[in-house]
Design an enzyme around this catalytic site. Structure first.
Site, PDB file in Angstrom:
ATOM      1  N   HIS A 167      -7.174   9.853   4.045  1.00  0.00           N
ATOM      2  CA  HIS A 167      -6.848   9.199   5.156  1.00  0.00           C
ATOM      3  C   HIS A 167      -7.416   9.817   6.211  1.00  0.00           C
ATOM      4  CE1 HIS A 167      -4.551   7.847   1.661  1.00  0.00           C
ATOM      5  NE2 HIS A 167      -4.511   7.006   1.790  1.00  0.00           N
ATOM      6  N   GLY A 170     -10.865   4.864   3.265  1.00  0.00           N
ATOM      7  CA  GLY A 170     -12.252   4.342   3.519  1.00  0.00           C
ATOM      8  C   GLY A 170     -13.249   4.347   4.868  1.00  0.00           C
ATOM      9  N   ASP A 175       1.149  -1.478  -0.421  1.00  0.00           N
ATOM     10  CA  ASP A 175       0.380  -0.182   0.043  1.00  0.00           C
ATOM     11  C   ASP A 175       0.885   1.270  -0.392  1.00  0.00           C
ATOM     12  OD1 ASP A 175      -2.129   1.390   0.015  1.00  0.00           O
ATOM     13  OD2 ASP A 175      -2.289   1.134   2.372  1.00  0.00           O
ATOM     14  N   ASP A 192       2.800   5.434  -5.176  1.00  0.00           N
ATOM     15  CA  ASP A 192       2.171   6.215  -4.835  1.00  0.00           C
ATOM     16  C   ASP A 192       2.643   7.363  -5.493  1.00  0.00           C
ATOM     17  OD1 ASP A 192       1.242   8.645  -3.993  1.00  0.00           O
ATOM     18  OD2 ASP A 192       0.053   7.844  -2.167  1.00  0.00           O
TER      19      ASP A 192
HETATM   20  P1  13P Z   1      -8.400   4.760   5.764  1.00  0.00           P
HETATM   21  O1  13P Z   1      -7.394   4.481   7.491  1.00  0.00           O
HETATM   22  O2  13P Z   1      -8.901   5.773   5.878  1.00  0.00           O
HETATM   23  O3  13P Z   1      -9.129   3.499   6.402  1.00  0.00           O
HETATM   24  O4  13P Z   1      -7.422   4.619   4.886  1.00  0.00           O
HETATM   25  C1  13P Z   1      -7.052   3.694   5.033  1.00  0.00           C
HETATM   26  C2  13P Z   1      -6.312   3.443   3.566  1.00  0.00           C
HETATM   27  O5  13P Z   1      -7.072   4.096   2.271  1.00  0.00           O
HETATM   28  C3  13P Z   1      -5.386   2.355   3.387  1.00  0.00           C
HETATM   29  O6  13P Z   1      -4.816   3.077   1.682  1.00  0.00           O
END
Ligand code: 13P
Length: 278
Positions: A179, A209, A84, A106
């Site tokens: 985020h 999310g 990620d 990213d």
């Molecule tokens: P959140 O912490 O808002 O759920 O975001 C997670 C995210 O987008 C990881 O790439």
């Protein structure tokens, strides 16, 4: 089974369903998420940030941990191990070499051309290793304290060009989420999601999310989001459960009991989110 995210996301896109990406921090997170998704018979993407990789010991540790859990827990559902927010081409290559099935590079804060060049480099390496690639165009907002610094929503034409110019498998678009858990009301651009869904042939990824109601997640799904990333909501629920446990059981010192007090909370969040597909 460990797979890249291409098939799981393209199947979901066709059915207008969501595949969830849950971030993992440690053995326990991975175990709880895998067990719950296996029980729900739903595919899942385990997202790992570079800081979580560092915390756990390295790319190889993470890959062998997830691979071993799948074997020992007899996980039957499809699982994708995903880097990620990879911050460099080297980090993505390191993850691929360790056995990750999917990577995100990213470069969303960099100029368009640099974003394209670096992501294309990762795509070339990933394709030779049957690994899927996600990248981001537009930039997400940030939460600082209780205030929100708005990002720049993805531009439709830029996004079309970006997908074509890079050959990525999934595109993270900025549509108004942030985020972390933002308590105020976010201005999510559902029309933009619909336009992106209709005009772009690749699955759309919603970052940030957490903090969104189930109703909002469903609206994002209906507008055309295929992958939703969740991190903070699980951390929030787990830490509340553990804090309560410690308060009520001040004499317990067994770390398995303390850490384990949050397992059901992790599973409940996973189940609640996945149920938006029902
Ligand atoms: P959140 O912490 O808002 O759920 O975001 C997670 C995210 O987008 C990881 O790439």
């Amino acid at each position: 089974m460990l797979v890249n995210s291409k098939k799981m996301l393209s199947n979901a896109k066709k059915k207008k369903e969501v595949v969830f990406h849950f971030n993992i921090n440690n053995l326990e997170w991975a175990k709880c998420i895998l067990e719950e998704c296996n029980e729900l018979k739903t595919p899942v993407i385990l997202g790992v940030s570079e800081s979580a990789i560092k915390y756990m010991g390295g790319y190889d540790v993470v890959a062998s941990l997830v691979y071993s859990l799948i074997t020992d827990l007899e996980i039957k559902t499809d699982v994708c191990l995903h880097l990620d927010h990879g911050s460099s081409v080297e980090s993505c290559i390191r993850a691929i070499d360790a056995g990750f099935n999917s990577v995100m590079l990213d470069m969303s804060k960099k100029p368009y051309q640099e974003n394209v060049e670096k992501v294309s480099e990762v795509v070339r390496y990933a394709k030779n290793n049957d690994v899927s690639v996600e990248a981001e165009i537009g930039s997400m907002g940030q939460i600082s304290g209780d205030s929100l610094q708005l990002g720049t929503n993805t531009n439709l034409e830029d996004c079309k060009n970006f997908v074509k110019d890079t050959g990525i498998d999934a595109v993270a678009a900025s549509v108004g989420t942030v985020h972390g858990i933002y308590k105020g009301k976010l201005n999510i651009d559902y029309k933009l999601i619909e336009n992106l869904y209709n005009e772009i042939d690749k699955p759309l990824v919603l970052h940030g999310g957490s903090g969104l109601s189930i109703e909002t997640l469903k609206k994002c799904k209906e507008a055309g989001i295929t992958k939703i990333n969740i991190n903070s909501d699980i951390q929030d629920s787990w830490s509340k459960a553990v804090r309560n446990f410690i308060k009520e059981n001040p004499d317990v010192i067994d770390p398995r009991k303390i850490i384990g007090a949050g397992f059901q909370a992790i599973k409940d969040v996973v189940r609640e989110k996945i149920n938006i597909n029902k």
